[in-house]
Design an enzyme around this catalytic site. Structure first.
Site, short mmCIF file in Angstrom:
data_model
loop_
_atom_site.label_atom_id
_atom_site.label_comp_id
_atom_site.label_asym_id
_atom_site.label_seq_id
_atom_site.Cartn_x
_atom_site.Cartn_y
_atom_site.Cartn_z
N SER A 150 0.84 -1.20 0.00
CA SER A 150 0.00 0.00 0.00
C SER A 150 0.88 1.25 0.00
O SER A 150 1.68 1.44 -0.91
CB SER A 150 -0.95 -0.05 1.20
OG SER A 150 -2.00 0.87 1.05
N GLU A 239 -9.92 -4.38 -5.15
CA GLU A 239 -9.37 -3.26 -4.38
C GLU A 239 -9.60 -1.90 -5.04
O GLU A 239 -9.60 -1.79 -6.27
CB GLU A 239 -7.86 -3.46 -4.18
CG GLU A 239 -7.49 -4.69 -3.37
CD GLU A 239 -6.01 -4.74 -3.06
OE1 GLU A 239 -5.48 -3.71 -2.60
OE2 GLU A 239 -5.40 -5.80 -3.27
N HIS A 269 -7.47 -5.93 0.31
CA HIS A 269 -6.29 -5.08 0.34
C HIS A 269 -5.27 -5.60 1.35
O HIS A 269 -5.56 -5.71 2.55
CB HIS A 269 -6.70 -3.65 0.69
CG HIS A 269 -5.59 -2.66 0.67
ND1 HIS A 269 -4.84 -2.40 -0.47
CD2 HIS A 269 -5.09 -1.85 1.64
CE1 HIS A 269 -3.94 -1.48 -0.20
NE2 HIS A 269 -4.06 -1.13 1.07
#
Length: 305
Positions: A150, A239, A269
């Site tokens: 991320s 996602e 995610h």
């Protein structure tokens, strides 16, 4: 502790209730961090994991290895959390699993977080940590992979770009789990199982602070991609970041970068963080570990038979 395999529908149902509580724009970031650390108790370490605290780039870090491993090379892991949450606690299990899969040391960095420390503080920390691995700990740059999830994936990309441009250091590889590489982009949908749009916009604003939103360090997807090392991108099709990841992969390939791209279905995610109890997530970590291992560990003549 041995892994267990919880059916995906059950895991999704449980996590789908937890994440909206933890990653909530109405809560202060310090409160979110405490909730994230508490939730991480579900993510235990593999057996035979060795952990050592140290300082890298002026920041606290952890060196995670599998007991008895003798692999060369290293991985510098940068955790996710929107540049505003996440910690050594939340990502220790994932980093430890990569240590077991690669057979080498994984260094998990506690870089500075926004809004207390906006861009480029985290990037400065990551670059300094990589340089210390090279200059003080004796790891050649070409035997150090950068990995992250991320926001940590975006930070890994930005770190590689700066290392190449300003220090002449090219990492061995990039391992990116659902990387957030342009915080300027507003998600098209309201939420996925983990991330919601109000929270992501709050994180983007906190990380930017008074900075320039067009700075490629902030949005590395818009920066120089030519000359980057082999890169593996993992993302689930559900996602919010899936469109951005596909854009990144297309741009990397256009820049001549060797890219491996895996799109899962039915995960969420950074499901890799829940590898201790989700078999499909553990398989994804294993694939990423194999990619990084091939990049950081040289093949000797005897190995070639």
């Amino acid at each position: 502790m041995r892994d267990i395999a919880i059916p995906l529908p059950i895991a999704r149902a449980v996590l789908g209730r937890m994440f909206p509580v933890m990653l909530n724009a109405r809560l202060s970031f310090p409160v979110q961090r405490k909730l994230m650390d508490l939730g991480a108790t579900m993510q235990w370490l593999p057996d035979d994991t060795e952990l050592r605290r140290l300082r890298l780039g002026g920041r606290t870090a952890e060196k995670l290895t599998a007991r008895g491993s003798s692999g060369t090379g290293a991985v510098l892991y940068l955790h996710g959390g929107g540049y505003a949450v996440g910690s050594l606690v939340t990502h220790r299990s994932l980093a430890a699993r990569l240590a077991h899969e690669t057979g080498c040391a994984v260094y998990l960095l506690d870089y500075r977080l926004a809004p207390e420390h906006p861009f480029p503080a985290g990037l400065d920390d990551a670059v300094a940590a990589f340089r210390q691995l090279v200059e003080d700990l004796g790891h050649p740059a070409e035997r150090i992979a950068l990995a992250g999830d991320s926001a940590g994936g975006g930070l890994s990309l930005a770190t590689a770009q700066r290392l190449i441009a300003e220090h002449g250091l090219t990492p061995a590889a990039l391992g990116l789990i659902a990387p957030w590489t342009d915080p300027n982009v507003v998600p098209e949908r309201e939420r996925d199982l983990v991330i919601n749009r109000p929270w992501s916009r709050a994180c983007a604003a906190a990380y930017l602070g008074d900075g320039d939103r067009d700075d490629p360090g902030y949005a590395p997807l818009r920066g120089e991609l030519t000359g980057l090392p082999p890169t593996y991108v993992q993302v689930d099709v559900s996602e919010l970041l899936h469109p951005q990841c596909t854009e990144l992969v297309t741009a990397l390939r256009a820049a001549g970068v060797h890219v491996r791209f895996t799109e899962s279905q039915g995960l969420w995610h950074v499901a890799q963080a829940q590898a201790a109890f989700v078999a499909a997530a553990a398989a994804a970590v294993k694939e990423l570990g194999e990619f990084l291992k091939e990049a950081v560990q040289p093949v000797s003549t005897p190995d070639l038979g």
